[in-house]
Design an enzyme around this catalytic site. Structure first.
Site, PDB file in Angstrom:
ATOM      1  N   HIS A 128       0.854  -1.185   0.000  1.00 21.29           N
ATOM      2  CA  HIS A 128       0.000   0.000   0.000  1.00 21.29           C
ATOM      3  C   HIS A 128       0.897   1.245   0.000  1.00 21.29           C
ATOM      4  O   HIS A 128       2.027   1.185   0.476  1.00 21.29           O
ATOM      5  CB  HIS A 128      -0.833  -0.062   1.288  1.00 21.29           C
ATOM      6  CG  HIS A 128      -1.927   0.930   1.386  1.00 21.29           C
ATOM      7  ND1 HIS A 128      -1.735   2.190   1.877  1.00 21.29           N
ATOM      8  CD2 HIS A 128      -3.245   0.839   1.072  1.00 21.29           C
ATOM      9  CE1 HIS A 128      -2.892   2.842   1.871  1.00 21.29           C
ATOM     10  NE2 HIS A 128      -3.825   2.043   1.387  1.00 21.29           N
ATOM     11  N   ASP A 205       2.353  -4.980   8.042  1.00 21.78           N
ATOM     12  CA  ASP A 205       1.179  -4.130   7.893  1.00 21.78           C
ATOM     13  C   ASP A 205      -0.045  -5.047   8.033  1.00 21.78           C
ATOM     14  O   ASP A 205      -0.362  -5.808   7.121  1.00 21.78           O
ATOM     15  CB  ASP A 205       1.245  -3.461   6.514  1.00 21.78           C
ATOM     16  CG  ASP A 205      -0.059  -2.781   6.122  1.00 21.78           C
ATOM     17  OD1 ASP A 205      -1.048  -2.871   6.884  1.00 21.78           O
ATOM     18  OD2 ASP A 205      -0.092  -2.171   5.040  1.00 21.78           O
ATOM     19  N   GLN A 208      -5.225  -5.212   6.913  1.00 20.02           N
ATOM     20  CA  GLN A 208      -6.287  -6.055   6.338  1.00 20.02           C
ATOM     21  C   GLN A 208      -6.310  -7.468   6.930  1.00 20.02           C
ATOM     22  O   GLN A 208      -7.108  -8.300   6.483  1.00 20.02           O
ATOM     23  CB  GLN A 208      -6.127  -6.155   4.809  1.00 20.02           C
ATOM     24  CG  GLN A 208      -6.173  -4.825   4.083  1.00 20.02           C
ATOM     25  CD  GLN A 208      -7.538  -4.139   4.143  1.00 20.02           C
ATOM     26  OE1 GLN A 208      -8.535  -4.721   4.588  1.00 20.02           O
ATOM     27  NE2 GLN A 208      -7.606  -2.901   3.683  1.00 20.02           N
ATOM     28  N   LYS A 231     -11.021  -0.151  10.544  1.00 16.07           N
ATOM     29  CA  LYS A 231     -11.225  -1.312   9.673  1.00 16.07           C
ATOM     30  C   LYS A 231     -11.660  -2.533  10.466  1.00 16.07           C
ATOM     31  O   LYS A 231     -11.740  -3.634   9.936  1.00 16.07           O
ATOM     32  CB  LYS A 231      -9.935  -1.628   8.905  1.00 16.07           C
ATOM     33  CG  LYS A 231      -9.551  -0.554   7.877  1.00 16.07           C
ATOM     34  CD  LYS A 231      -8.393  -1.047   7.037  1.00 16.07           C
ATOM     35  CE  LYS A 231      -7.653   0.065   6.312  1.00 16.07           C
ATOM     36  NZ  LYS A 231      -8.390   0.661   5.212  1.00 16.07           N
ATOM     37  N   CYS A 368      -4.824   2.606  -3.599  1.00 17.70           N
ATOM     38  CA  CYS A 368      -3.559   3.068  -2.999  1.00 17.70           C
ATOM     39  C   CYS A 368      -2.444   2.058  -3.234  1.00 17.70           C
ATOM     40  O   CYS A 368      -1.600   1.810  -2.356  1.00 17.70           O
ATOM     41  CB  CYS A 368      -3.717   3.352  -1.504  1.00 17.70           C
ATOM     42  SG  CYS A 368      -4.909   4.632  -1.157  1.00 17.70           S
TER      43      CYS A 368
HETATM   44  N1  C6P Z   1      -6.574   0.667   2.687  1.00 19.60           N
HETATM   45  C1  C6P Z   1      -8.433   0.491   1.149  1.00 19.60           C
HETATM   46  O1  C6P Z   1      -9.505   0.860   0.669  1.00 19.60           O
HETATM   47  P1  C6P Z   1      -5.193   3.822   7.028  1.00 19.60           P
HETATM   48  O2  C6P Z   1      -5.759   4.650   5.911  1.00 19.60           O
HETATM   49  O3  C6P Z   1      -3.936   4.435   7.575  1.00 19.60           O
HETATM   50  O4  C6P Z   1      -6.196   3.445   8.040  1.00 19.60           O
HETATM   51  O5  C6P Z   1      -4.769   2.423   6.373  1.00 19.60           O
HETATM   52  C2  C6P Z   1      -3.784   2.399   5.389  1.00 19.60           C
HETATM   53  C3  C6P Z   1      -3.633   1.025   4.838  1.00 19.60           C
HETATM   54  C4  C6P Z   1      -2.438   0.358   5.050  1.00 19.60           C
HETATM   55  N2  C6P Z   1      -2.249  -0.891   4.603  1.00 19.60           N
HETATM   56  C5  C6P Z   1      -3.193  -1.552   3.937  1.00 19.60           C
HETATM   57  C6  C6P Z   1      -2.933  -2.953   3.503  1.00 19.60           C
HETATM   58  C7  C6P Z   1      -4.422  -0.933   3.690  1.00 19.60           C
HETATM   59  O6  C6P Z   1      -5.367  -1.604   3.037  1.00 19.60           O
HETATM   60  C8  C6P Z   1      -4.649   0.391   4.133  1.00 19.60           C
HETATM   61  C9  C6P Z   1      -5.928   1.103   3.828  1.00 19.60           C
HETATM   62  C10 C6P Z   1      -7.866   1.227   2.325  1.00 19.60           C
HETATM   63  O7  C6P Z   1      -7.849  -0.485   0.721  1.00 19.60           O
HETATM   64  C11 C6P Z   1      -7.810   2.699   2.060  1.00 19.60           C
HETATM   65  S1  C6P Z   1      -6.697   3.092   0.768  1.00 19.60           S
END
Ligand code: C6P
Length: 410
Positions: A128, A205, A208, A231, A368
């Site tokens: 990401h 990370d 997910q 999430k 992203c």
């Molecule tokens: N992905 C998606 O629609 P934040 O925005 O900081 O809470 O999470 C960032 C992030 C980091 N790693 C992974 C694997 C992610 O999927 C995400 C967030 C969302 O897929 C928003 S782009």
């Protein structure tokens, strides 16, 4: 033991989510954009309300009843997170704003201080932007080099190539546990083991994965794990960075200010103990209260059950989508509950708009993960991502809506 859908009483679960009673464009809301953010059960909303209504106060500052109650609730949230992912100690649990902020904390506090010219950072091709961009920037500033674990044609990581990339120059390996764009579940335990053989640290990370499966951070043996409250049924504005104590101790703070100090003079300052050293300023107190209740909710249902439920949904979705003409699915067959797909001749944004008319909320775009999309030779995909309140009927609705889009674009 194989767990079946019946073990999750989805109709009952749905009652806990007021938003799911909503109609969109006259249709029942089918919310399948859970990788972007999840809906919140009433219990989370009520807990946050209760905090503001009855014990709103700042933490670690005010020696009064409200201050003490707020402090206890805030610390209990750290303890709940620690127990949820089996951290060694709740002092290893740091609250951030989100996964992105956690990664920036590591990039600045670890990367900027411990990387030097010629060192190597290994990421994967499915990362990401929240990993790609901070580490690219830190590499530029320190003279370190970023290398990428390549993607195989089946949407998994090339572990043999990873082993070849590793060397004594490798200082950091940073990979997602589950890809938000492909649904790939990476073997982060093995990735961490190989990194450690080279004395490199491993950052996972978990944005997910933590919301969707049982995670034991000690078993994974990664050095840092990051995720976002929003999430996993919790509020926005709170994320988690879990790290090994010795590394957190050796890192300087990321943000400076109130609450993260031990002693301040006009000349010098010393740092508070963990985790407060990394939590400068007034923290997300209501959000922490909400996150704890979200964790309670997930645990009451059971992470194994949630994972099994999502597995059943993704298998069903793959089966249904494979019957659709001109639909391409991306990522491996064995995957998390994230289905990325394209429909020939329809831009993912147009597809998302037509699905919206049917009350179906999906995401369309690059997720992203722009370099990954480029690698796949596409500009983006449509993505349906499932959670505990989704059903097979939701997938049937997605199918109907796709057929409608195909009729419109014919
Ligand atoms: N992905 C998606 O629609 P934040 O925005 O900081 O809470 O999470 C960032 C992030 C980091 N790693 C992974 C694997 C992610 O999927 C995400 C967030 C969302 O897929 C928003 S782009």
């Amino acid at each position: 033991m194989s767990l079946t859908l019946q073990q999750l009483n989805v109709e009952k679960i749905k009652q806990d989510f007021p938003i799911l009673q909503r109609k969109i464009n006259g249709k029942r809301l089918v919310y399948v954009d859970n990788a972007a953010t999840t809906q919140k059960p009433s219990s989370v909303l009520k807990a946050m309300d209760r905090y503001y209504l009855f014990f709103n106060a700042n933490v670690h500052r005010s020696p009064n009843t409200l201050g003490e109650e707020a402090t206890i609730a805030y610390e209990n949230a750290h303890k709940a997170v620690a127990q949820f992912i089996n951290a060694r100690s709740w002092q290893e649990v740091i609250f951030t704003k989100n996964t992105t902020e956690g990664m920036n904390l590591l990039a600045y506090a670890y990367g900027m201080n411990f990387l030097k010219q010629g060192d190597e950072i290994i990421l994967s091709e499915m990362e990401h932007h929240s990993s790609l961009v901070p580490w690219q920037q830190i590499a530029k500033r320190t003279g370190a080099k970023v290398k990428y674990i390549p993607l195989l044609d089946d949407g998994t990581l090339d572990m043999k190539a990873y082993q070849k990339l590793l060397s004594s120059k490798t200082k950091i390996v940073c990979v997602c546990h589950v890809s938000n764009a492909l649904g790939t579940i990476n073997d982060v335990k093995t990735i961490a083991k190989y990194a450690h053989e080279q004395q490199a640290i491993c950052i996972v990370d978990g944005a997910q994965s933590v919301p969707h499966m049982k995670i034991d951070v000690q078993d994974l043996d990664c050095d840092f794990l990051l995720f976002s409250g929003h999430k996993m049924l919790g509020p926005t504005g709170i994320g988690v960075l879990v790290g090994k104590k010795d590394l957190l101790e050796k890192m300087p703070p990321f943000l400076y200010g109130g609450d993260m100090i031990s002693e301040v003079t006009y000349q010098e300052s010393t740092w508070n103990e963990l985790p407060w050293k990394f939590e400068a300023g007034t923290p997300p107190i209501a959000e922490a209260v909400g996150l704890k209740v979200a964790i309670d909710y997930l645990q009451k249902i059971g992470m194994e059950q949630i994972h099994a439920h999502e597995q059943e949904l993704i298998h069903y979705a793959q089966e249904v989508f494979s019957t659709l003409k001109d639909v391409t699915m991306y990522g491996p067959e064995k995957k998390a509950g994230i289905l990325s797909f394209t429909v020939k001749g329809i831009h993912p944004h147009d597809l998302a708009s037509i699905l919206d008319r049917h009350g179906v909320m999906i995401r369309g775009g690059h997720h992203c993960a722009m370099p990954l999309m480029k690698k796949l030779g596409i500009t983006g995909t449509a993505r349906a991502s499932f959670y505990l309140y989704n059903t097979k009927e939701d997938i049937d609705k997605i199918k109907e809506a796709i057929l409608d889009a195909q009729r419109i674009f014919k």
